[in-house]
Design a protein around this motif. Structure first.
Motif, mmCIF file in Angstrom:
data_model
loop_
_atom_site.group_PDB
_atom_site.id
_atom_site.type_symbol
_atom_site.label_atom_id
_atom_site.label_comp_id
_atom_site.label_asym_id
_atom_site.label_seq_id
_atom_site.Cartn_x
_atom_site.Cartn_y
_atom_site.Cartn_z
ATOM 1 N N UNK A 71 0.807 -1.220 0.000
ATOM 2 C CA UNK A 71 0.000 0.000 0.000
ATOM 3 C C UNK A 71 0.841 1.272 0.000
ATOM 4 N N UNK A 72 2.040 1.211 0.577
ATOM 5 C CA UNK A 72 2.857 2.422 0.671
ATOM 6 C C UNK A 72 3.772 2.644 -0.523
ATOM 7 N N UNK A 73 3.967 1.633 -1.359
ATOM 8 C CA UNK A 73 4.906 1.779 -2.479
ATOM 9 C C UNK A 73 4.243 1.660 -3.847
ATOM 10 N N UNK A 74 2.978 1.300 -3.900
ATOM 11 C CA UNK A 74 2.297 1.190 -5.198
ATOM 12 C C UNK A 74 1.004 1.989 -5.189
ATOM 13 N N UNK A 75 0.513 2.280 -6.366
ATOM 14 C CA UNK A 75 -0.774 2.955 -6.527
ATOM 15 C C UNK A 75 -1.844 1.928 -6.884
ATOM 16 N N UNK A 76 -3.078 2.373 -6.827
ATOM 17 C CA UNK A 76 -4.179 1.459 -7.128
ATOM 18 C C UNK A 76 -4.067 0.896 -8.538
ATOM 19 N N UNK A 77 -3.641 1.722 -9.483
ATOM 20 C CA UNK A 77 -3.497 1.257 -10.864
ATOM 21 C C UNK A 77 -2.427 0.173 -10.975
ATOM 22 N N UNK A 78 -1.361 0.292 -10.182
ATOM 23 C CA UNK A 78 -0.308 -0.736 -10.194
ATOM 24 C C UNK A 78 -0.831 -2.072 -9.681
ATOM 25 N N UNK A 79 -1.722 -2.010 -8.708
ATOM 26 C CA UNK A 79 -2.221 -3.241 -8.100
ATOM 27 C C UNK A 79 -3.324 -3.903 -8.914
ATOM 28 N N UNK A 80 -3.944 -3.150 -9.819
ATOM 29 C CA UNK A 80 -5.023 -3.699 -10.628
ATOM 30 C C UNK A 80 -4.520 -4.609 -11.739
ATOM 31 N N UNK A 81 -3.380 -4.283 -12.303
ATOM 32 C CA UNK A 81 -2.898 -5.040 -13.455
ATOM 33 C C UNK A 81 -2.626 -6.494 -13.124
ATOM 34 N N UNK A 82 -2.900 -7.410 -14.047
ATOM 35 C CA UNK A 82 -2.623 -8.836 -13.808
ATOM 36 C C UNK A 82 -1.123 -9.122 -13.788
ATOM 37 N N UNK A 83 -0.790 -10.264 -13.240
ATOM 38 C CA UNK A 83 0.609 -10.681 -13.150
ATOM 39 C C UNK A 83 0.744 -12.072 -13.742
ATOM 40 N N UNK A 84 1.759 -12.248 -14.550
ATOM 41 C CA UNK A 84 2.050 -13.571 -15.110
ATOM 42 C C UNK A 84 3.551 -13.805 -15.028
ATOM 43 N N UNK A 85 3.951 -14.750 -14.160
ATOM 44 C CA UNK A 85 5.379 -15.029 -13.969
ATOM 45 C C UNK A 85 5.599 -16.527 -14.129
ATOM 46 N N UNK A 86 5.634 -17.012 -15.352
ATOM 47 C CA UNK A 86 5.890 -18.441 -15.548
ATOM 48 C C UNK A 86 7.308 -18.804 -15.120
ATOM 49 N N UNK A 87 7.447 -19.989 -14.614
ATOM 50 C CA UNK A 87 8.759 -20.442 -14.138
ATOM 51 C C UNK A 87 9.803 -20.424 -15.242
ATOM 52 N N UNK A 88 9.366 -20.644 -16.489
ATOM 53 C CA UNK A 88 10.311 -20.664 -17.608
ATOM 54 C C UNK A 88 10.985 -19.312 -17.788
ATOM 55 N N UNK A 89 10.241 -18.213 -17.570
ATOM 56 C CA UNK A 89 10.832 -16.887 -17.721
ATOM 57 C C UNK A 89 11.829 -16.605 -16.599
ATOM 58 N N UNK A 90 11.532 -17.080 -15.387
ATOM 59 C CA UNK A 90 12.484 -16.902 -14.285
ATOM 60 C C UNK A 90 13.737 -17.723 -14.544
ATOM 61 N N UNK A 91 13.569 -18.894 -15.160
ATOM 62 C CA UNK A 91 14.713 -19.742 -15.468
ATOM 63 C C UNK A 91 15.689 -19.048 -16.404
ATOM 64 N N UNK A 92 15.187 -18.190 -17.273
ATOM 65 C CA UNK A 92 16.050 -17.467 -18.202
ATOM 66 C C UNK A 92 17.038 -16.551 -17.484
ATOM 67 N N UNK A 93 16.673 -16.131 -16.275
ATOM 68 C CA UNK A 93 17.522 -15.207 -15.525
ATOM 69 C C UNK A 93 18.155 -15.866 -14.305
#
Length: 471
Positions: free
Chosen positions: A231-253
């Motif tokens: 709540x202290x570091x993001x705005x409402x618009x930031x929290x509304x957007x969906x999130x998609x973090x597949x393990x394959x993308x994390x594996x790339x890094x």
């Protein structure tokens, strides 16, 4: 080099106290050993506060001074290095090295985080993953180092959403620090607290009892803090957007595998850690000390046939400076108790008849202590012996008072230099992270929240597990 103002002031305070203690007519009823102990204690505390000298060097100097002057014996000083809590921490770091070598912790974290579909889910799944690491990696700095690669991978996946990256940068150290109270090995300060309680009162707090008292507090404080960070570091618009973090993308890094079949080393390490934690938690049934369980686990983890790390490599990860610090401060605690210095120091405090008021003061002072003493272990070394001694006069259970002080001292988020995890995540080249202003904004809300939560658990939850507020 010229002394700065802070160093000069603390030095003047320490020398003034020593001068007063050296005059026999002052402080009647205070014995010679107690005077020496208080003088050494005052000098050490002022040195921790006002100088840049290494904390361990100061503690060793204090322990040596108490031994040379005859306040404690050499057997007491050197015997603290053989304490079971010291061995527990050594072996826990060997086990942590085995976990780190296999990449098992990263795989488990990604398994949880990749299931997030909203920003709030990402925050609380990350929080849950960080709380779990308290069982595998001792000390907050070690957990921060283990979690950093996971954060960097998440930061690269979310590079187009800067506010979320900043939020995660603040979330990681916040949860790491607050969740440390979950286990006995979560911080060196916990082992100091247990040792002081045993020496001063004969009360033994084992791994299982600490788990029952600390884990619910760790979970509650971590998830509440996660909401505050969000709540202290993001705005409402930031929290509304969906999130998609597949393990394959994390594996790339990530350098270590976080997807695919488990290796034999990962399977062995997971089985070993599960067995060790299970044996720690079931200590009341089999009566095998946690330190011995940890030693057995460390020997297996470093064995040529079944292990995943070489012993000499694992021992390099052990913070020997912290262990020496713990041993020296344990000796200081023994001197405070045996010389009568601690009882005299708190004898004049108006503590009688007001257990709740005493507990509120203890939690408030412990919460604010990081502004003066940056080392978590140093805070417990200074506060816990005094709290335990004063609790008797206040009619407060010393176990409840010591645990409340130690739990409250886990809050250290105000400044980037307040704790190593906060410093580590505040300085990441090429990655957006938080500013001192972000920390101050969070701390203004988090400090009273964590203090109130510790008081709530001490009054309403811990008595359910046999640790009442009053004696």
């Amino acid at each position: 080099m010229a002394l700065n103002l802070r160093t000069t002031l603390t030095l003047c305070v320490a020398l003034s106290l020593c001068a007063l203690l050296s005059i026999p007519a002052n402080f009647t009823g205070l014995g010679g050993d107690a005077r020496l102990t208080l003088a050494v204690f005052a000098l050490a505390t002022c040195a921790w506060i006002g100088t840049s000298i290494d904390d361990t060097y100061i503690a060793l100097g204090a322990g040596l001074a108490l031994t040379v002057t005859g306040v404690i014996s050499s057997d007491t000083l050197f015997g603290t290095l053989g304490d079971a809590t010291v061995w527990l921490l050594i072996c826990a770091f060997v086990l942590a090295a085995a976990v780190s070598r296999t990449g098992l912790a990263g795989r488990a974290s990604v398994f949880l985080v990749s299931g997030a579909r909203t920003v709030r889910q990402l925050v609380h799944l990350t929080t849950a993953a960080l709380v779990v690491t308290a069982f595998a990696v001792p000390a907050t700095s070690g957990r921060a180092a283990l979690a950093l690669p996971v954060f960097l991978a998440l930061a690269k996946v979310l590079a187009d959403r800067k506010r979320l990256v900043v939020m995660l940068a603040l979330l990681f150290p916040t949860v790491i620090l607050l969740s440390a109270v979950a286990t006995l090995i979560g911080a060196g300060a916990h082992l100091i607290t247990v040792s002081v309680l045993w020496e001063a009162t004969g009360e033994h707090v084992g791994f299982t009892e600490w788990l029952l008292l600390g884990l619910p507090l760790a979970v509650a404080s971590s998830h509440l803090a996660a909401e505050l960070v969000l709540l202290t570091t993001t705005r409402r618009a930031d929290r509304r957007g969906p999130v998609s973090i597949p393990a394959e993308r994390i594996q790339e890094h990530s350098e270590q595998p976080v997807t695919g079949p488990w290796s034999q080393a990962e399977k062995r390490c997971a089985l070993l850690m599960a067995t060790v934690v299970l044996l720690w938690c079931s200590e009341p049934l089999h009566r095998v000390q946690p330190a011995l369980v940890a030693l057995i686990g460390a020997v297996i983890a470093a064995s040529p046939a079944l292990g995943t790390v070489r012993l000499k490599d694992a021992l390099r990860t052990v913070p020997w400076s912290l262990l020496l610090f713990m041993a020296a401060t344990m000796a200081m605690g023994v001197a405070l108790a045996d010389s009568g210095a601690a009882k005299w120091l708190v004898a004049g405090l108006p503590t009688g008849g007001a257990p709740m008021a005493f507990l509120v003061v203890v939690v408030a002072v412990s919460t604010a202590a990081h502004l003066v003493l940056q080392s978590r272990s140093a805070r417990s070394s200074v506060l816990v012996p005094l709290v335990v001694a004063a609790s008797v006069g206040a009619g407060v259970n010393p176990v409840a008072a010591a645990l409340a002080s130690t739990a409250a001292a886990g809050f250290c988020h105000t400044l980037p230099a307040s704790a190593k995890p906060v410093t580590l995540f505040a300085q990441i080249p090429g990655t957006p992270t938080y500013t001192p202003r972000d920390l101050l904004r969070l701390s203004a809300l988090l400090a009273p929240l964590t203090a109130a939560l510790v008081l709530l658990f001490a009054v309403a939850v811990w008595p359910l597990f046999g640790v009442s507020v009053t004696r």
